[in-house]
Scaffold this active site. Structure first.
Site, PDB file in Angstrom:
ATOM      1  N   CYS A 104       1.248  -1.340   0.194  1.00 44.25           N
ATOM      2  CA  CYS A 104       0.055  -0.412   0.301  1.00 44.25           C
ATOM      3  C   CYS A 104       0.554   0.812   0.476  1.00 44.25           C
ATOM      4  O   CYS A 104       1.613   1.513   0.583  1.00 44.25           O
ATOM      5  CB  CYS A 104      -1.016  -0.098   1.492  1.00 44.25           C
ATOM      6  SG  CYS A 104      -2.129  -0.972   1.421  1.00 44.25           S
ATOM      7  N   ALA A 105       0.558   2.114  -1.059  1.00 44.42           N
ATOM      8  CA  ALA A 105       1.247   3.508  -0.872  1.00 44.42           C
ATOM      9  C   ALA A 105       1.428   4.767   0.558  1.00 44.42           C
ATOM     10  O   ALA A 105       2.228   4.368   0.605  1.00 44.42           O
ATOM     11  CB  ALA A 105       1.105   4.220  -1.885  1.00 44.42           C
TER      12      ALA A 105
END
Length: 140
Positions: free
Chosen positions: A48-49
């Site tokens: 996940c960014a």
């Protein structure tokens, strides 16, 4: 926590994407805050960014336990996505989780096509993590 049926009904009522976007943010705001002690590297969702944490608890029959999830993100829209993912999976038996396609649900509510590539990849990482947790519990 808002139920999946309520989320689907609410999305059907909202015509404009801007209203749906605000609704996702509101769902995230309604999530209980995760205690700092649970925001560990072990609970962090990889891929996940944004920062996303997921904690799994099990109950019931060890052969097919019920999994309950707690989640949080440091980004408003992602926190809303976490809330929807939890509505889909939390409180279900591990066997049901492995068979449930959350991406299909996101498609039905018209959300998946409005996510950036990074958010869609992060969403898939959350789902993969939840399904892996369920598979591990079934294999135990």
């Amino acid at each position: 926590m808002t139920t999946l049926d309520q989320i689907i009904d609410d999305f059907a009522f909202l015509d404009e994407w801007e209203d749906r976007y605000r609704y996702v943010i509101e769902l995230g705001k309604a999530l209980p805050d995760m205690p700092e002690a649970k925001r560990t590297q072990e609970n962090k969702v990889q891929g996940c960014a944004s920062q996303v944490w997921l904690v799994t608890q099990t109950a019931g029959n060890p052969e097919d336990p019920v999994l309950t999830f707690e989640g949080e993100s440091d980004a408003h829209i992602v926190r809303g996505l976490v809330a929807i993912v939890l509505a889909i999976y939390s409180g279900k038996h591990a066997s049901e989780i492995t068979k449930t396609d959350a991406i299909d649900t996101f498609g039905k509510i018209g959300l998946i096509e409005h996510l950036s590539t990074q958010r869609a990849n992060g969403l898939r990482s959350m789902i993969r993590r939840i399904k892996n947790e369920a598979e591990l519990r079934l294999a135990a």
